[in-house]
Design an enzyme around this catalytic site. Structure first.
Site, PDB file in Angstrom:
ATOM      1  N   PRO A  31       4.496   9.588  -6.025  1.00 29.55           N
ATOM      2  CA  PRO A  31       4.032   8.550  -5.104  1.00 29.55           C
ATOM      3  C   PRO A  31       2.570   8.770  -4.745  1.00 29.55           C
ATOM      4  CG  PRO A  31       6.113   9.482  -4.367  1.00 29.55           C
ATOM      5  CD  PRO A  31       5.608  10.363  -5.468  1.00 29.55           C
ATOM      6  N   LYS A  32       1.827   7.686  -4.635  1.00 31.13           N
ATOM      7  CA  LYS A  32       0.403   7.764  -4.279  1.00 31.13           C
ATOM      8  C   LYS A  32       0.249   7.623  -2.774  1.00 31.13           C
ATOM      9  CE  LYS A  32      -4.086   7.666  -4.675  1.00 31.13           C
ATOM     10  NZ  LYS A  32      -4.327   7.901  -3.231  1.00 31.13           N
ATOM     11  N   PHE A  33      -0.095   8.726  -2.116  1.00 27.72           N
ATOM     12  CA  PHE A  33      -0.319   8.726  -0.677  1.00 27.72           C
ATOM     13  C   PHE A  33      -1.771   8.337  -0.414  1.00 27.72           C
ATOM     14  CE2 PHE A  33       3.499  11.045  -1.052  1.00 27.72           C
ATOM     15  CZ  PHE A  33       4.104  11.146   0.189  1.00 27.72           C
TER      16      PHE A  33
END
Length: 307
Positions: A31-33
């Site tokens: 996931p891209k935070f």
């Protein structure tokens, strides 16, 4: 392996793609935070240094994370994102407020807006440089290092299954996670190179307004900080409607300590700007011709300023 990894270091970067890459058995998905990129150095006993993507040292701005990093073994260097959770979502403006805090205000902000560190890579362990090692080895070492720690320092989730990644991409937006990072399992960590890939839901992003150029009542452009990059950028000239709308908000904001700074404007070079607290967000689009141009699409005033 090489010797100790010391600040400042150049971080690995990512190129934006328009579709989910699929190469079974060769790719990792995370996931891209959208937070504040940070490298965490745990040196000799009692020694912690926190570095932003630009190379700027931000240890004093994040005393809570500096204290948490003391639990890491000596000689550990992590790469990741700082996030602040608010109402079950990532609040990037709150992160920027934390990053811009003076040493005197940082402890109070840390209590009010505690930060978390989402680690996605390990650059060094036991004082040895792991950047030449493949992703699979670095990921295994990262999980081993963080297994006993827990919040606020945790490893981002990872899968090698593209179908699981596709589910993540479709369901995690409610938490403010707007995309995926894609990395080759056999690839080393490449400082300063766009070897990774990132997939976002839209071509627009939310940025935090930290300043403006021109008159406060009708600013010519806004100075912005975008997720994953602490370097200020100057927007393209604002449309007349946005100039009036931004001016109405800026007139009510105090001018913080320091008063301003300089940032790079496309076609103009370094320009001076006046600072404002991170109380205003902007939805922006980024287009690339010869240079990256950041265009403000709309303004999003915050109800509770982070500073």
């Amino acid at each position: 392996m090489k010797g100790p990894v010391v600040p400042p270091v150049r971080v690995a970067l990512a190129e934006t793609v328009g579709a989910l890459p699929r190469d079974p058995g060769r790719l990792a998905y995370e996931p891209k935070f959208d937070g504040h990129r940070m490298v965490m150095f745990r040196g000799a006993p009692g020694d912690v240094v926190l570095q932003a993507r630009s190379g700027r040292l931000v240890t004093a701005a994040f005393p809570d994370l500096a204290e948490a990093a003391l639990a890491l073994p000596d000689g550990t260097v992590l790469d990741g994102e700082v996030v602040v959770w608010s109402g079950g979502r990532i609040d990037f403006a709150a992160v920027q407020g934390r990053a811009a805090a003076t040493p005197g205000r940082a402890p109070a902000l840390a209590r009010r807006l505690p930060a978390s560190y989402a680690a996605f890579d390990v650059l060094a362990a036991d004082g040895h440089d792991l950047r030449p090692a493949p992703y699979t080895r670095r990921r295994a070492r990262l999980e081993e290092l963080l297994a006993q720690l827990g919040p606020p320092i945790q490893a981002v989730p990872m899968t090698t299954d593209p179908d699981v990644a596709e589910v993540w991409f479709g369901t995690l937006t409610a938490a403010g996670i707007e995309g995926l990072m894609v990395k080759r399992l056999d690839e080393p960590y490449k400082p300063g190179r766009r070897a990774w890939r990132k997939l976002r839901h839209t071509d627009t992003r939310d940025a935090v307004v930290i300043g403006f150029t021109g008159p406060r009542e009708r600013p010519a452009a806004l100075v912005l900080v975008l997720p994953d990059d602490d370097t200020p950028v100057v927007s393209s000239p604002l449309a007349p409607r946005l100039r009036a709308e931004a001016g109405a908000v800026l007139r009510g904001l105090p001018e913080p300590e320091g008063g301003g700074g300089t940032a790079t404007a496309v076609g103009l070079g370094e320009v001076a700007y006046r600072s404002v607290p991170p109380a205003l967000e902007a939805e922006v689009a980024q287009g690339t011709t010869r240079h990256t141009v950041t265009t403000v699409l709309r303004l999003k005033e915050r109800s509770a300023p982070a500073s």
